[in-house]
Design a protein around this motif. Structure first.
Motif, PDB file in Angstrom:
ATOM      1  N   LEU A  59      -0.367   9.147  20.034  1.00  0.00           N
ATOM      2  CA  LEU A  59      -0.092  10.516  19.576  1.00  0.00           C
ATOM      3  C   LEU A  59      -1.191  11.497  19.959  1.00  0.00           C
ATOM      4  O   LEU A  59      -1.064  12.693  19.709  1.00  0.00           O
ATOM      5  N   GLY A  60      -2.280  10.964  20.510  1.00  0.00           N
ATOM      6  CA  GLY A  60      -3.385  11.826  20.892  1.00  0.00           C
ATOM      7  C   GLY A  60      -4.301  12.192  19.747  1.00  0.00           C
ATOM      8  O   GLY A  60      -5.090  13.136  19.861  1.00  0.00           O
ATOM      9  N   CYS A  61      -4.192  11.452  18.635  1.00  0.00           N
ATOM     10  CA  CYS A  61      -5.057  11.705  17.476  1.00  0.00           C
ATOM     11  C   CYS A  61      -6.354  10.903  17.613  1.00  0.00           C
ATOM     12  O   CYS A  61      -6.465   9.991  18.431  1.00  0.00           O
ATOM     13  N   THR A  62      -7.339  11.249  16.799  1.00  0.00           N
ATOM     14  CA  THR A  62      -8.543  10.429  16.724  1.00  0.00           C
ATOM     15  C   THR A  62      -8.175   9.122  16.035  1.00  0.00           C
ATOM     16  O   THR A  62      -7.764   9.138  14.872  1.00  0.00           O
ATOM     17  N   PRO A  63      -8.280   7.980  16.734  1.00  0.00           N
ATOM     18  CA  PRO A  63      -7.750   6.720  16.201  1.00  0.00           C
ATOM     19  C   PRO A  63      -8.288   6.342  14.823  1.00  0.00           C
ATOM     20  O   PRO A  63      -7.521   5.952  13.936  1.00  0.00           O
ATOM     21  N   LEU A  64      -9.607   6.479  14.616  1.00  0.00           N
ATOM     22  CA  LEU A  64     -10.188   6.067  13.339  1.00  0.00           C
ATOM     23  C   LEU A  64      -9.663   6.924  12.191  1.00  0.00           C
ATOM     24  O   LEU A  64      -9.300   6.417  11.132  1.00  0.00           O
ATOM     25  N   TYR A  65      -9.621   8.235  12.397  1.00  0.00           N
ATOM     26  CA  TYR A  65      -9.180   9.128  11.330  1.00  0.00           C
ATOM     27  C   TYR A  65      -7.698   8.947  11.024  1.00  0.00           C
ATOM     28  O   TYR A  65      -7.260   9.140   9.888  1.00  0.00           O
ATOM     29  N   PHE A  66      -6.907   8.596  12.032  1.00  0.00           N
ATOM     30  CA  PHE A  66      -5.484   8.361  11.812  1.00  0.00           C
ATOM     31  C   PHE A  66      -5.248   7.051  11.069  1.00  0.00           C
ATOM     32  O   PHE A  66      -4.370   6.950  10.206  1.00  0.00           O
ATOM     33  N   SER A  67      -6.035   6.023  11.403  1.00  0.00           N
ATOM     34  CA  SER A  67      -5.777   4.689  10.851  1.00  0.00           C
ATOM     35  C   SER A  67      -6.298   4.505   9.435  1.00  0.00           C
ATOM     36  O   SER A  67      -5.754   3.693   8.677  1.00  0.00           O
ATOM     37  N   ILE A  68      -7.330   5.241   9.043  1.00  0.00           N
ATOM     38  CA  ILE A  68      -7.922   5.030   7.716  1.00  0.00           C
ATOM     39  C   ILE A  68      -6.905   5.215   6.594  1.00  0.00           C
ATOM     40  O   ILE A  68      -6.746   4.326   5.743  1.00  0.00           O
ATOM     41  N   PRO A  69      -6.174   6.353   6.505  1.00  0.00           N
ATOM     42  CA  PRO A  69      -5.202   6.476   5.406  1.00  0.00           C
ATOM     43  C   PRO A  69      -4.074   5.459   5.497  1.00  0.00           C
ATOM     44  O   PRO A  69      -3.571   4.997   4.458  1.00  0.00           O
ATOM     45  N   VAL A  70      -3.662   5.095   6.711  1.00  0.00           N
ATOM     46  CA  VAL A  70      -2.598   4.103   6.868  1.00  0.00           C
ATOM     47  C   VAL A  70      -3.041   2.744   6.326  1.00  0.00           C
ATOM     48  O   VAL A  70      -2.295   2.070   5.592  1.00  0.00           O
ATOM     49  N   VAL A  71      -4.257   2.338   6.660  1.00  0.00           N
ATOM     50  CA  VAL A  71      -4.748   1.031   6.225  1.00  0.00           C
ATOM     51  C   VAL A  71      -5.018   1.023   4.720  1.00  0.00           C
ATOM     52  O   VAL A  71      -4.786   0.016   4.043  1.00  0.00           O
ATOM     53  N   VAL A  72      -5.502   2.131   4.179  1.00  0.00           N
ATOM     54  CA  VAL A  72      -5.712   2.213   2.731  1.00  0.00           C
ATOM     55  C   VAL A  72      -4.377   2.070   2.000  1.00  0.00           C
ATOM     56  O   VAL A  72      -4.271   1.348   0.995  1.00  0.00           O
ATOM     57  N   LEU A  73      -3.338   2.735   2.499  1.00  0.00           N
ATOM     58  CA  LEU A  73      -2.001   2.609   1.905  1.00  0.00           C
ATOM     59  C   LEU A  73      -1.499   1.170   2.004  1.00  0.00           C
ATOM     60  O   LEU A  73      -0.932   0.629   1.049  1.00  0.00           O
ATOM     61  N   ALA A  74      -1.727   0.539   3.150  1.00  0.00           N
ATOM     62  CA  ALA A  74      -1.318  -0.865   3.326  1.00  0.00           C
ATOM     63  C   ALA A  74      -2.086  -1.779   2.377  1.00  0.00           C
ATOM     64  O   ALA A  74      -1.532  -2.768   1.870  1.00  0.00           O
ATOM     65  N   ALA A  75      -3.353  -1.460   2.113  1.00  0.00           N
ATOM     66  CA  ALA A  75      -4.147  -2.266   1.185  1.00  0.00           C
ATOM     67  C   ALA A  75      -3.554  -2.226  -0.216  1.00  0.00           C
ATOM     68  O   ALA A  75      -3.468  -3.255  -0.900  1.00  0.00           O
ATOM     69  N   PHE A  76      -3.138  -1.034  -0.648  1.00  0.00           N
ATOM     70  CA  PHE A  76      -2.493  -0.923  -1.962  1.00  0.00           C
ATOM     71  C   PHE A  76      -1.209  -1.735  -1.998  1.00  0.00           C
ATOM     72  O   PHE A  76      -0.914  -2.437  -2.973  1.00  0.00           O
ATOM     73  N   LEU A  77      -0.425  -1.652  -0.929  1.00  0.00           N
ATOM     74  CA  LEU A  77       0.843  -2.377  -0.863  1.00  0.00           C
ATOM     75  C   LEU A  77       0.617  -3.884  -0.932  1.00  0.00           C
ATOM     76  O   LEU A  77       1.274  -4.589  -1.719  1.00  0.00           O
ATOM     77  N   LEU A  78      -0.313  -4.382  -0.146  1.00  0.00           N
ATOM     78  CA  LEU A  78      -0.582  -5.820  -0.128  1.00  0.00           C
ATOM     79  C   LEU A  78      -1.153  -6.296  -1.460  1.00  0.00           C
ATOM     80  O   LEU A  78      -0.871  -7.413  -1.906  1.00  0.00           O
ATOM     81  N   LEU A  79      -1.944  -5.443  -2.100  1.00  0.00           N
ATOM     82  CA  LEU A  79      -2.501  -5.805  -3.397  1.00  0.00           C
ATOM     83  C   LEU A  79      -1.399  -5.912  -4.448  1.00  0.00           C
ATOM     84  O   LEU A  79      -1.386  -6.846  -5.257  1.00  0.00           O
ATOM     85  N   ARG A  80      -0.457  -4.989  -4.428  1.00  0.00           N
ATOM     86  CA  ARG A  80       0.658  -5.057  -5.371  1.00  0.00           C
ATOM     87  C   ARG A  80       1.519  -6.290  -5.125  1.00  0.00           C
ATOM     88  O   ARG A  80       1.967  -6.944  -6.064  1.00  0.00           O
ATOM     89  N   VAL A  81       1.724  -6.616  -3.860  1.00  0.00           N
ATOM     90  CA  VAL A  81       2.515  -7.805  -3.519  1.00  0.00           C
ATOM     91  C   VAL A  81       1.811  -9.069  -3.974  1.00  0.00           C
ATOM     92  O   VAL A  81       2.425  -9.995  -4.517  1.00  0.00           O
ATOM     93  N   ALA A  82       0.485  -9.116  -3.764  1.00  0.00           N
ATOM     94  CA  ALA A  82      -0.280 -10.310  -4.146  1.00  0.00           C
ATOM     95  C   ALA A  82      -0.254 -10.538  -5.651  1.00  0.00           C
ATOM     96  O   ALA A  82      -0.308 -11.693  -6.108  1.00  0.00           O
ATOM     97  N   ASP A  83      -0.166  -9.456  -6.429  1.00  0.00           N
ATOM     98  CA  ASP A  83      -0.158  -9.579  -7.884  1.00  0.00           C
ATOM     99  C   ASP A  83       1.243  -9.751  -8.465  1.00  0.00           C
ATOM    100  O   ASP A  83       1.386 -10.033  -9.652  1.00  0.00           O
ATOM    101  N   HIS A  84       2.273  -9.581  -7.651  1.00  0.00           N
ATOM    102  CA  HIS A  84       3.644  -9.648  -8.163  1.00  0.00           C
ATOM    103  C   HIS A  84       4.078 -11.106  -8.307  1.00  0.00           C
ATOM    104  O   HIS A  84       3.997 -11.882  -7.348  1.00  0.00           O
ATOM    105  N   PRO A  85       4.542 -11.512  -9.484  1.00  0.00           N
ATOM    106  CA  PRO A  85       4.884 -12.926  -9.698  1.00  0.00           C
ATOM    107  C   PRO A  85       6.101 -13.402  -8.916  1.00  0.00           C
ATOM    108  O   PRO A  85       6.265 -14.599  -8.681  1.00  0.00           O
TER     109      PRO A  85
END
Length: 271
Positions: A59-85
Motif C-alpha cells: 500500500l506504500g505505507c511505512t511497514p512498521l507503523y502499519f503493522s503495529i496496530p494490526v498485531v496489537v489487535l491480533a494479540a487481543f484476539l489470540l489472548l481471548r481465544v486462549a482463555d476461551h474454554p
C-alpha cells in the motif's frame, strides 16, 4: 580482520544497540508467556506481523507503523481465544498464523518491485537497520521495560495464580492485555532483526534456559535477560566472523546454551 574492529562500523553499532534492546524485552516477556503456556502466541504474532508488513509495503505505507496496530489487535484476539474454554487455543493460533503467512505471500506474489523489504522482514536483516529503526526500537523498548518493572509484582501474581489474583480483586484481564500489547510491540520490532521465521525463538529459548538453572521467578527473569543479550552479542560476533546469517546464528547460540543448561540440570539432579 579483528573482531574488535567490527564494532567501528556504524551498521554493526546500530545492529548491536537495537538487537540488545529487543532481545532484552523479548526475554523478559517470554518468562510469563512460557509459564502461562502462551509461548505459541509469539509465533502466531510474528506471522501476523509478516502479513501486515507485506500489506503495508504493497500500500506504500511505512511497514512498521502499519503493522503495529494490526498485531496489537491480533494479540487481543489470540489472548481471548486462549482463555476461551470452548476453543482449542493451539489450533486457533495455528489457523491465524498460517492464514496470515499465506496472505503475506499472496500479497508479495501480486506486487512487483516491492519484495526486497518484505523479504528482509521475513528472514531478518539486522545489519540493514537504519538510524530511525534504532530510535524507534529504543523508544518502544524503553516503554516495554518501564511498564514491565512498574507492574512486575502484578504480572508475577497473574502469571502464577490468576484465579487467586482475581479473587483478591486484581483485574487479571488488564495485565494479560498489557502482556499481549508489550509482546506485540516487541514482535513487530524484532521482525526487522530476526524475521518472521525466527523471532519467536527470542521469546522462548531464554526463558526455557533460565528455568533449567533457577527456581525463583526473579532468578528466571534475570537469567533470561542475561542469556538473551549474551546470545545475541555472541551470535552477532560469530556471524560477522564466519559470514553466516545473523538471525540463524543467534538462534543457534540460544540452542547451544539451552542444551548446556539441560545437561547441567540433569547432572545436578543426579547429584
Amino acid at each position: 580482520m579483528s573482531l574488535w574492529l567490527m564494532f567501528s562500523f556504524p551498521f554493526i553499532q546500530r545492529a548491536l544497540i537495537a538487537g540488545v534492546l529487543v532481545s532484552l524485552c523479548a526475554a523478559l516477556l517470554g518468562v510469563p508467556l512460557v509459564l502461562k503456556r502462551y509461548s505459541m502466541i509469539g509465533d502466531g504474532l510474528s506471522h501476523v506481523s509478516f502479513g501486515a508488513l507485506a500489506i503495508g509495503v504493497a500500500l506504500g505505507c511505512t511497514p512498521l507503523y502499519f503493522s503495529i496496530p494490526v498485531v496489537v489487535l491480533a494479540a487481543f484476539l489470540l489472548l481471548r481465544v486462549a482463555d476461551h474454554p470452548r476453543w482449542n487455543s493451539d489450533a486457533a493460533i495455528a489457523v491465524v498464523s498460517a492464514s496470515s503467512l499465506a496472505l503475506g505471500v499472496l500479497v508479495i506474489s501480486r506486487t512487483s518491485g516491492m519484495t526486497t523489504d518484505v523479504d528482509n522482514y521475513m528472514f531478518g536483516s539486522v545489519l540493514a537497520m537504519s538510524r530511525g529503526d534504532v530510535i524507534l526500537s529504543a523508544v518502544v523498548c524503553a516503554a516495554v521495560l518501564g511498564l514491565f518493572v512498574l507492574f512486575y509484582h502484578r504480572l508475577f501474581a497473574v502469571t502464577f495464580d490468576e484465579s487467586f489474583s482475581r479473587a483478591t480483586g486484581l483485574r487479571a484481564e488488564r495485565y494479560n492485555a498489557l502482556l499481549a500489547i508489550l509482546t506485540a510491540l516487541t514482535i513487530v520490532l524484532g521482525m526487522r532483526m530476526m524475521g518472521a521465521m525466527l523471532i519467536s525463538s527470542l521469546v522462548i529459548f531464554p526463558a526455557l534456559t533460565a528455568m533449567r538453572l533457577f527456581r525463583s521467578f526473579r532468578g528466571v527473569v534475570l537469567c533470561a535477560a542475561v542469556t538473551s543479550v549474551s546470545c545475541f552479542c555472541g551470535g552477532l560476533t560469530v556471524s560477522f566472523a564466519c559470514s553466516t546469517p545473523v538471525g540463524a546464528t543467534v538462534v543457534a547460540a540460544n540452542l547451544v546454551l539451552f542444551l548446556l543448561a539441560c545437561a547441567w540440570a540433569a547432572l545436578r539432579r543426579r547429584r
